[in-house]
Each structure stands twice: as C-alpha cells, then as structure tokens.
Write a protein that holds these residues in place. Sequence first.
Motif, PDB file in Angstrom:
ATOM      1  N   UNK A 224      -7.164  -6.452 -16.884  1.00  0.00           N
ATOM      2  CA  UNK A 224      -7.187  -6.989 -15.527  1.00  0.00           C
ATOM      3  C   UNK A 224      -8.042  -6.055 -14.695  1.00  0.00           C
ATOM      4  N   UNK A 225      -8.954  -6.589 -13.922  1.00  0.00           N
ATOM      5  CA  UNK A 225      -9.737  -5.747 -13.031  1.00  0.00           C
ATOM      6  C   UNK A 225      -9.218  -5.963 -11.613  1.00  0.00           C
ATOM      7  N   UNK A 226      -8.760  -4.881 -10.989  1.00  0.00           N
ATOM      8  CA  UNK A 226      -8.204  -4.999  -9.635  1.00  0.00           C
ATOM      9  C   UNK A 226      -9.122  -4.364  -8.596  1.00  0.00           C
ATOM     10  N   UNK A 227      -9.091  -4.922  -7.396  1.00  0.00           N
ATOM     11  CA  UNK A 227      -9.868  -4.403  -6.284  1.00  0.00           C
ATOM     12  C   UNK A 227      -9.170  -4.810  -5.001  1.00  0.00           C
ATOM     13  N   UNK A 228      -8.933  -3.850  -4.123  1.00  0.00           N
ATOM     14  CA  UNK A 228      -8.296  -4.133  -2.828  1.00  0.00           C
ATOM     15  C   UNK A 228      -7.037  -4.986  -2.976  1.00  0.00           C
ATOM     16  N   UNK A 229      -6.239  -4.670  -3.981  1.00  0.00           N
ATOM     17  CA  UNK A 229      -4.945  -5.327  -4.124  1.00  0.00           C
ATOM     18  C   UNK A 229      -4.969  -6.669  -4.818  1.00  0.00           C
ATOM     19  N   UNK A 230      -6.137  -7.067  -5.289  1.00  0.00           N
ATOM     20  CA  UNK A 230      -6.244  -8.380  -5.930  1.00  0.00           C
ATOM     21  C   UNK A 230      -6.810  -8.264  -7.335  1.00  0.00           C
ATOM     22  N   UNK A 231      -6.499  -9.276  -8.140  1.00  0.00           N
ATOM     23  CA  UNK A 231      -7.128  -9.346  -9.449  1.00  0.00           C
ATOM     24  C   UNK A 231      -8.441 -10.098  -9.298  1.00  0.00           C
ATOM     25  N   UNK A 232      -9.541  -9.447  -9.685  1.00  0.00           N
ATOM     26  CA  UNK A 232     -10.837 -10.117  -9.594  1.00  0.00           C
ATOM     27  C   UNK A 232     -11.188 -10.799 -10.904  1.00  0.00           C
ATOM     28  N   UNK A 233     -10.686 -10.200 -12.004  1.00  0.00           N
ATOM     29  CA  UNK A 233     -11.038 -10.744 -13.312  1.00  0.00           C
ATOM     30  C   UNK A 233      -9.932 -10.408 -14.299  1.00  0.00           C
ATOM     31  N   UNK A 234      -9.708 -11.300 -15.254  1.00  0.00           N
ATOM     32  CA  UNK A 234      -8.641 -11.127 -16.232  1.00  0.00           C
ATOM     33  C   UNK A 234      -9.106 -11.768 -17.540  1.00  0.00           C
ATOM     34  N   UNK A 235      -9.147 -10.987 -18.602  1.00  0.00           N
ATOM     35  CA  UNK A 235      -9.611 -11.594 -19.841  1.00  0.00           C
ATOM     36  C   UNK A 235      -9.499 -10.652 -21.026  1.00  0.00           C
ATOM     37  N   UNK A 236      -9.938 -11.115 -22.201  1.00  0.00           N
ATOM     38  CA  UNK A 236      -9.910 -10.262 -23.385  1.00  0.00           C
ATOM     39  C   UNK A 236     -10.805  -9.031 -23.155  1.00  0.00           C
ATOM     40  N   UNK A 237     -10.363  -7.894 -23.713  1.00  0.00           N
ATOM     41  CA  UNK A 237     -11.058  -6.626 -23.533  1.00  0.00           C
ATOM     42  C   UNK A 237     -12.565  -6.736 -23.765  1.00  0.00           C
ATOM     43  N   UNK A 238     -12.949  -7.337 -24.887  1.00  0.00           N
ATOM     44  CA  UNK A 238     -14.372  -7.428 -25.217  1.00  0.00           C
ATOM     45  C   UNK A 238     -15.141  -8.283 -24.222  1.00  0.00           C
ATOM     46  N   UNK A 239     -14.521  -9.374 -23.802  1.00  0.00           N
ATOM     47  CA  UNK A 239     -15.165 -10.263 -22.831  1.00  0.00           C
ATOM     48  C   UNK A 239     -15.422  -9.518 -21.525  1.00  0.00           C
ATOM     49  N   UNK A 240     -14.373  -8.854 -21.022  1.00  0.00           N
ATOM     50  CA  UNK A 240     -14.471  -8.172 -19.729  1.00  0.00           C
ATOM     51  C   UNK A 240     -15.549  -7.094 -19.768  1.00  0.00           C
ATOM     52  N   UNK A 241     -15.568  -6.316 -20.843  1.00  0.00           N
ATOM     53  CA  UNK A 241     -16.477  -5.170 -20.872  1.00  0.00           C
ATOM     54  C   UNK A 241     -17.886  -5.527 -21.339  1.00  0.00           C
ATOM     55  N   UNK A 242     -18.015  -6.550 -22.163  1.00  0.00           N
ATOM     56  CA  UNK A 242     -19.351  -6.891 -22.661  1.00  0.00           C
ATOM     57  C   UNK A 242     -19.947  -8.126 -21.992  1.00  0.00           C
ATOM     58  N   UNK A 243     -19.084  -9.033 -21.528  1.00  0.00           N
ATOM     59  CA  UNK A 243     -19.574 -10.224 -20.854  1.00  0.00           C
ATOM     60  C   UNK A 243     -18.789 -10.452 -19.564  1.00  0.00           C
ATOM     61  N   UNK A 244     -18.881  -9.491 -18.634  1.00  0.00           N
ATOM     62  CA  UNK A 244     -18.085  -9.612 -17.413  1.00  0.00           C
ATOM     63  C   UNK A 244     -18.453 -10.867 -16.635  1.00  0.00           C
ATOM     64  N   UNK A 245     -17.454 -11.419 -15.964  1.00  0.00           N
ATOM     65  CA  UNK A 245     -17.685 -12.643 -15.191  1.00  0.00           C
ATOM     66  C   UNK A 245     -17.415 -12.390 -13.716  1.00  0.00           C
ATOM     67  N   UNK A 246     -17.492 -11.128 -13.308  1.00  0.00           N
ATOM     68  CA  UNK A 246     -17.374 -10.811 -11.887  1.00  0.00           C
ATOM     69  C   UNK A 246     -18.380  -9.719 -11.544  1.00  0.00           C
ATOM     70  N   UNK A 247     -19.112  -9.876 -10.452  1.00  0.00           N
ATOM     71  CA  UNK A 247     -20.112  -8.859 -10.089  1.00  0.00           C
ATOM     72  C   UNK A 247     -19.514  -7.447  -9.957  1.00  0.00           C
ATOM     73  N   UNK A 248     -18.242  -7.348  -9.535  1.00  0.00           N
ATOM     74  CA  UNK A 248     -17.640  -6.025  -9.386  1.00  0.00           C
ATOM     75  C   UNK A 248     -17.486  -5.331 -10.746  1.00  0.00           C
TER      76      UNK A 248
END
Lengths: 326, 339
Positions: A224-248
Amino acid sequence: MLLDVQNLHVSFATRRGKAAVVRGVGFSLDAGETLGVVGESGSGKSVTGSAILRILPRTASIDEGAILFEDRDIAHAAEKDLRGVRGPGIGMVFQDPLASLNPYLTIGTQIEEGLRLHRGLSRRAARTAALAELAAVGLPDPEGKIDSYPHEFSGGQRQRIVIASALVLRPKLLIADEPTTALDVTIQAQILDLFRARQKELGTAMILVTHNLGVAATLCDRILVMYAGMILENGPCEEILLRPAHPYTAALKKSIPAGEPGGRLFSIPGAPPAPGSAPEGCPFAPRCAFAGKGCAKFSQLREVAPGHATQCGKVLAGEIAQEVLS
Amino acid sequence: MSAILEVKDLFVRYRGRGKAAVRAVDGVSLSLAQGETLGLAGESGCGKSTLVRAIMGLAPVHAGILLLNGADLARMSAKEARKVRFALQMVFQDPYASLDPSMSVEGIVAEAVRARGGLGKTEVAAKVAQALEMVGLPPDAASRRPHEFSGGQRQRIAIARAVAADPQILLADEAVSALDVSVQAQILNLLADLKARRNLSMIFVSHDLSVIRHVSTRMAVMYLGKIVESGPTEKVLSRPFHLYTRALLSASPVADPVEQKKRLRLLLRGEPPSPANPPPGCAFAWRSPKEVPASVASIPGRFREVAPGHFVEIHPATVDDPEALHAAADALEANRKDG
C-alpha cells in the motif's frame, strides 16, 4: 480474510483543533500474507498500524471506520476485550526494541509472562517454549542468555528478542513498524531473513510499515502506498515497484539514487502537506508533474489491473499511460 | 592532482573509566584532492564519524598527521588550528539537533560568518543573504526559527551555515540519512550544485552505498577503525575484493523485487566486535563468511594496492584468493619501481 480495515479515519487533537492523519483507509489481508505499508514521514502509515493495534496516543482518536480482525470489529472494542487480541492475536515489533522491553526484567521473565498469561503454561513449560523461540530467532546461547537484562544485548539481538517475544504467542498477524530502520544493513539483512524464515514456518501474516522500498521489496506480497493519510495505490509488490500506477509511487522510486553516478537526481518539488492541512482532492496534486483540473476532486481507489488499484484519476481515465510511470 | 587534505596513520582513542581505551580510529590514511568527493562507508561503530570529527578537531587525536593545505593540524596550537579550520565545515545528520532552536536562521548563519572574522556588519549580512539564497530557502526564512521548518529545510539551513563560511572542504556526516527519499534527492542535488559553484572538495560519510555511489568518485570502506578497501567508487562497488564490501552490497536492499530475489545473499556471522576490545589479528575473520582457524585469524592482514588506486586488506578471511591479490600487488609494485 484475516483483517479487513474499512474507511478508517484517525485524527489528533491539536491546539488548532482536530488534525486528520488517516483519512479513509481501507484494505484487507489474508492469512499468511505480507503487506507493506510504505510512505514518507507524516503519511499516516505508522498511525494506521497503531490504530489496528489500538495503541494510539491519548490525543488521537478513531473517528470513523471498522477494523475487522477475524470478523470482529476491534476499532471501538473496550480495553478489556483487546487483551486477548494484542499479543496472542496480533503481535507487534517496533523500530526501537527498547520501547517494547522492560529494562528491569530479564528477557526470560518477559517472554514467559506472555506465555503464562495468554497460553496458561506452567512456569517450566513457559521456560522451555521461551528457550525454543530464542533459539529459533537465532539468539546465540539462549540457555546462557535467558536470564540477562535487555541492556546486555546489542541492538540487533534486542530486535531478535522482541521478535521472539511476539512470535512465541503464535499470533495470526504481526505488525512490524520500521523494524530494521535503526539497524545496520548487515544486521538488517539478518533480521529480514529471520522474518522470512519464521513466517514461512509459522504462517504468520505481517503488516510491514516502512519508508524503505528496498525492504518492502524484500519481504512483501502486496504494497500500500500512503500519502497525507490516504492510500494512493494498492497492489502486488512487483506491480507497485515495477509498474506503478500512481505518479507519486513513480516519483518516489525515481528519487532513489540508482542511475549514473553524479547525474542529477529526480526530485519531487515541495514537501508533503502538514497533518490536517492536506488540500481537497488528490493530496499529491500540488507536487505532481501530471496534475490537471480534474485532480481537485478526489477519485476513489479503483483497479487498473487485477488486484492493482490506484487513486489517480488521470491514470484511471487513461490520460497517463502506465509506461510513462514505469 | 594535489591533495588539499591528507590524513596519515591517524589514531583516535577514547578513554573509558578505568577500562581499556576505545580504538575508534585505528591507523587510517587517506587523501582528498582539490574538487574531489570522497565517500566513506561502513556500519555504526566503524569509526567513520569519528574520523571526520577528528579532522574537524572534535575528537582527540592520539597519533598521526592531519595535513590541511600542507600544514599539520595535529601539531598546531588550538588557537592556530582554529584559524585554519574555517576551511573545513561540517553538515551533521540530525538537522533537529544541530541547529540552535533559540536563534533565528539569520543568526545561525551569521554566527558562522562572523566566526571567520574580519568582516563588517553589511558584509556579514550580504554573505548570509547570499548563502540562504544559494541553498534555496525563501527570503522570509531569515527571521524565522529552525522549528518552523521541515527536516529537509532545516538541512538546507545547516548547509547554508556551512557554505557561508567559504570553506574549501565540506564534511557531510550522514547528511541525508534522516531525510525522506524525495527530500534526500533535493539535498543531494543541492550539494552537487554547491560543490560545482564553489569548487568545494567533499568527504561524504554514509552507510548507504547507493548514496556513496551517486556522490563520490573515490571511496573507502571502514571496518572496526580501519580502512579495509578503498579505490575508485565504480571499481570498488562493481568489483569489490573485500568480502565485507561484498556483504554490505548484498545487504543493501533494492526497490526491485525481481532483482532482489536474484541477488546473491552474503550474510555475515554475528555482529561487529567492540572497538574497546578488538580481536587480535584480522578483526573481520570473526564475521567472515569464510571461516578460518583461530591461528590464521590472529595474524593481521596486509593493506595493499592490487590495481591502480584500488587498495584492499588481504587476508585469508577477507578475500577470495589472497595469493592472487598478493601477486597482483607485487606486480604493481615492481612495475612502479621499473617505471
């Protein structure tokens, strides 16, 4: 489903009124799964972990939402009902092992206490179990060290002891908040290996709160990627780190020095909003290179791929190609 | 390349009450060329911070030579040393602890400028304004106090204080370690800009090898008070000889789960020995993944140049093939003599 957090809101009372630090966080966790909660200081990642354990400071309150642990809502459960949860249900490991160890009691006494209280073991059985767990976490010479006090150990060994005292109760879930941040990298590597080995053996689920994407990459199934108290992105480890779907997420990863030495590092302009003063809409928009008009309105987390959800309205609308972010 | 700073056989010892002296820095030599950035890596207790503190005059030098522009700081009177040490400025890890909370930002930076002496009021004010502008702080920052700033902004204040004194050498001790990664990138870029604009030389202490790789052209790895490997950063990190350097590299997690799974894991045994009671001989032998008999461990290794500019402590417990490295070092030595 082991844990189901729904629309969690946590705020702190300040002189200037309530400051919202967790703002509508929701996620779930299956048995045995490892979930990384990553973000920078002030993102609300630690407060989320503390809320699940119900160990928030006095000035904080859970304003809204549910925390279902094994189908029971513990968000507003009474303190006496939490005793069977904290420890035997959900174990905890923090950054500073001294914060969880009593300096006046031997490590043996502390580990055995939990076993006798929660598992009803006899003195002798508790000692046997404590020794076995200390050996399992790789503390050298458990028999010779079990009657020593916390200050007699190094930082890495203390963290092993804290992990032993948590895992000896065989919790279904372990919440580890920056458990290796205070340790040197070679010791960190040993502790990460230890987590992996013990988890594999015991099937414990884990929530790993960390600012370090490398540590998350080492252990986590999902992030889960959090920023300012919110979840910006949530996904499988590989997806998040290799194919992120949020500019942050993409910006965070690009800020890590990895490219050609001496070159200019990518850096995110500005700073995260202070707690309680996040803008309306997407909280990252003021610092985002892709931000536009639509970002003033907050989008709900929605899937871009199976199991991979983002809050970025522009990614969801197909206005930012995911390749741009990878 | 002439050295602006040269450290030769430096020893720093702290005396414990009635106990054996802690050998925090145990015979270190290094040099820093004009305009160069030297990276200093190692884990807590290895002596890397003590080393830069000794260069700054903040740690007791037991023996050794500290040449700054050719003059030995270790042999100067305190008064003399204070005069020339302005050429050295330091940025610390914790921007919350290193700035006086009761002073304004302007006051903090002005104090460093005034300490150099010889400047009038208007000149000091001009230098302060210039320094604040250079580190990217807003103009209204001058009158505010440190607590009003975030960690990253505070580190900018600390950097402004350091550069306002017109140093030749900036010593950064874990200067970005307490910062979030997005802010860390801003500060690393700022330091690179300043270095270019002010023609600074730098010693950059960090436990983070990715940061060392990014900022430095040459690096040294310390273990228990000694340098165990040094050389061009790219060489040391792409082809390390010392097993400790390899272990540090393999222990540094990367934010790529696929890469992370593929990586060779080289775990060390146990924990570093205490500098108050170092084991005899090779201090790394007790942690090395390559186990050697105690009789071998108790023989010290030899620190030798094995490729141009690349030095390593050679011992059966520290490197894969000690004979081959000794041969390489011998050949290099012979070549130098002939040439």
